[in-house]
Design an enzyme around this catalytic site. Structure first.
Site, PDB file in Angstrom:
ATOM      1  N   ILE A 103     -30.318 -18.804  89.667  1.00  0.00           N
ATOM      2  CA  ILE A 103     -30.597 -20.239  89.631  1.00  0.00           C
ATOM      3  C   ILE A 103     -30.513 -20.869  91.026  1.00  0.00           C
ATOM      4  O   ILE A 103     -31.114 -21.924  91.272  1.00  0.00           O
ATOM      5  CB  ILE A 103     -29.644 -20.928  88.612  1.00  0.00           C
ATOM      6  CG1 ILE A 103     -30.251 -22.198  88.046  1.00  0.00           C
ATOM      7  CG2 ILE A 103     -28.272 -21.168  89.187  1.00  0.00           C
ATOM      8  CD1 ILE A 103     -29.531 -22.704  86.794  1.00  0.00           C
ATOM      9  N   GLU A 147     -18.243 -15.066  91.473  1.00  0.00           N
ATOM     10  CA  GLU A 147     -17.998 -16.314  90.741  1.00  0.00           C
ATOM     11  C   GLU A 147     -18.077 -16.128  89.239  1.00  0.00           C
ATOM     12  O   GLU A 147     -17.377 -16.806  88.491  1.00  0.00           O
ATOM     13  CB  GLU A 147     -19.004 -17.385  91.179  1.00  0.00           C
ATOM     14  CG  GLU A 147     -18.713 -17.922  92.579  1.00  0.00           C
ATOM     15  CD  GLU A 147     -19.823 -18.825  93.099  1.00  0.00           C
ATOM     16  OE1 GLU A 147     -20.720 -19.195  92.307  1.00  0.00           O
ATOM     17  OE2 GLU A 147     -19.783 -19.141  94.299  1.00  0.00           O
ATOM     18  N   VAL A 148     -18.972 -15.259  88.799  1.00  0.00           N
ATOM     19  CA  VAL A 148     -19.135 -15.022  87.354  1.00  0.00           C
ATOM     20  C   VAL A 148     -18.522 -13.662  87.009  1.00  0.00           C
ATOM     21  O   VAL A 148     -19.003 -12.622  87.471  1.00  0.00           O
ATOM     22  CB  VAL A 148     -20.628 -15.044  86.947  1.00  0.00           C
ATOM     23  CG1 VAL A 148     -20.780 -14.765  85.457  1.00  0.00           C
ATOM     24  CG2 VAL A 148     -21.268 -16.390  87.317  1.00  0.00           C
ATOM     25  N   HIS A 189     -22.699  -7.851  87.573  1.00  0.00           N
ATOM     26  CA  HIS A 189     -24.121  -8.089  87.849  1.00  0.00           C
ATOM     27  C   HIS A 189     -24.457  -7.602  89.238  1.00  0.00           C
ATOM     28  O   HIS A 189     -23.638  -7.648  90.148  1.00  0.00           O
ATOM     29  CB  HIS A 189     -24.482  -9.566  87.694  1.00  0.00           C
ATOM     30  CG  HIS A 189     -23.636 -10.495  88.511  1.00  0.00           C
ATOM     31  ND1 HIS A 189     -22.365 -10.869  88.135  1.00  0.00           N
ATOM     32  CD2 HIS A 189     -23.865 -11.101  89.697  1.00  0.00           C
ATOM     33  CE1 HIS A 189     -21.858 -11.674  89.040  1.00  0.00           C
ATOM     34  NE2 HIS A 189     -22.732 -11.834  90.014  1.00  0.00           N
ATOM     35  N   HIS A 193     -26.985  -8.206  92.379  1.00  0.00           N
ATOM     36  CA  HIS A 193     -27.951  -9.100  93.019  1.00  0.00           C
ATOM     37  C   HIS A 193     -29.084  -8.268  93.627  1.00  0.00           C
ATOM     38  O   HIS A 193     -28.823  -7.283  94.332  1.00  0.00           O
ATOM     39  CB  HIS A 193     -27.293  -9.892  94.162  1.00  0.00           C
ATOM     40  CG  HIS A 193     -26.273 -10.892  93.729  1.00  0.00           C
ATOM     41  ND1 HIS A 193     -26.540 -12.235  93.613  1.00  0.00           N
ATOM     42  CD2 HIS A 193     -24.969 -10.742  93.396  1.00  0.00           C
ATOM     43  CE1 HIS A 193     -25.453 -12.881  93.227  1.00  0.00           C
ATOM     44  NE2 HIS A 193     -24.467 -12.005  93.093  1.00  0.00           N
TER      45      HIS A 193
HETATM   46  P1  AMP Z   1     -21.496 -13.966  91.983  1.00  0.00           P
HETATM   47  O1  AMP Z   1     -20.985 -14.922  93.023  1.00  0.00           O
HETATM   48  O2  AMP Z   1     -21.758 -12.597  92.506  1.00  0.00           O
HETATM   49  O3  AMP Z   1     -20.638 -13.995  90.748  1.00  0.00           O
HETATM   50  O4  AMP Z   1     -22.930 -14.502  91.582  1.00  0.00           O
HETATM   51  C1  AMP Z   1     -23.172 -15.334  90.496  1.00  0.00           C
HETATM   52  C2  AMP Z   1     -24.587 -15.794  90.628  1.00  0.00           C
HETATM   53  O5  AMP Z   1     -25.010 -16.330  89.386  1.00  0.00           O
HETATM   54  C3  AMP Z   1     -24.798 -16.888  91.691  1.00  0.00           C
HETATM   55  O6  AMP Z   1     -25.737 -16.433  92.656  1.00  0.00           O
HETATM   56  C4  AMP Z   1     -25.331 -18.064  90.867  1.00  0.00           C
HETATM   57  O7  AMP Z   1     -26.335 -18.793  91.561  1.00  0.00           O
HETATM   58  C5  AMP Z   1     -25.882 -17.389  89.630  1.00  0.00           C
HETATM   59  N1  AMP Z   1     -25.898 -18.203  88.430  1.00  0.00           N
HETATM   60  C6  AMP Z   1     -24.899 -18.961  87.925  1.00  0.00           C
HETATM   61  N2  AMP Z   1     -25.281 -19.557  86.793  1.00  0.00           N
HETATM   62  C7  AMP Z   1     -26.556 -19.157  86.547  1.00  0.00           C
HETATM   63  C8  AMP Z   1     -27.509 -19.420  85.517  1.00  0.00           C
HETATM   64  N3  AMP Z   1     -27.237 -20.234  84.499  1.00  0.00           N
HETATM   65  N4  AMP Z   1     -28.731 -18.847  85.612  1.00  0.00           N
HETATM   66  C9  AMP Z   1     -29.034 -18.040  86.641  1.00  0.00           C
HETATM   67  N5  AMP Z   1     -28.174 -17.739  87.640  1.00  0.00           N
HETATM   68  C10 AMP Z   1     -26.953 -18.292  87.604  1.00  0.00           C
END
Ligand code: AMP
Length: 112
Positions: free
Chosen positions: A34, A96-97, A101, A103
Site C-alpha cells: 500500500i 511492522e506486521v 512476508h 518484500h
Molecule cells: P514490514 O515493515 O516488513 O512489516 O512491512 C509491512 C508492509 O506492509 C509495509 O511496507 C506496509 O506498507 C504494508 N502494508 C500495511 N498494510 C497494508 C495493506 N492493507 N495493504 C497492503 N500493504 C500493506
C-alpha cells in the site's frame, strides 16, 4: 510475536480487507504494498501463518525458501530480471506486521 494471529494480513488473506492481488495459489497470496517504495513493490505472504523468519521452525521452516522461489517464478513470468527481496525480522528489524512476508521490489513494471 508468535501469538499475534489477527494481523492485517490475516484479514487480507480472508478477503475481509481488500488488497490489490496480483497472484494467488495454494501456498501464497501476492499483493501490492500500500506504500510502495519502488515502481513495483509486492508482498509475498504464505497462507500458513508464522510471525516472522525467526519463527519459521518445525513445520514452518520451508516457508521463507518457498516465498523466495515464488518470487523467482513470478519475476520470470513477468519478464522482470532485476529486483530486491527483503525480509524484515522482528520489531527491532523494522517488521511492522507480525505475519511472515517477503518484500519484492523492482523498478521494472508488471505486465498489467
Ligand atoms: P514490514 O515493515 O516488513 O512489516 O512491512 C509491512 C508492509 O506492509 C509495509 O511496507 C506496509 O506498507 C504494508 N502494508 C500495511 N498494510 C497494508 C495493506 N492493507 N495493504 C497492503 N500493504 C500493506
Amino acid at each position: 510475536m508468535g501469538t499475534m494471529e489477527n494481523t492485517i494480513f490475516h484479514k487480507i488473506l480472508a478477503k475481509e480487507v481488500p488488497a490489490d492481488i496480483v497472484h494467488e495459489d495454494d501456498e501464497v497470496l501476492v499483493f501490492k504494498d500500500i506504500h510502495p517504495k519502488t515502481k513495483t513493490h509486492l508482498l509475498f505472504v504464505p497462507k500458513q501463518f508464522v510471525a516472522s523468519v525467526a519463527d519459521a521452525t518445525g513445520d514452518a521452516e520451508h516457508l521463507p525458501g518457498m516465498l523466495i522461489l515464488k518470487a523467482q517464478q513470478f519475476a520470470k513470468e513477468q519478464g522482470i530480471d532485476g529486483y530486491k527481496l527483503l525480509f524484515n525480522v522482528g520489531k527491532n528489524g523494522g517488521q511492522e506486521v507480525p505475519y511472515l512476508h517477503l518484500h519484492f521490489m523492482s523498478e521494472q513494471k508488471l505486465k498489467n
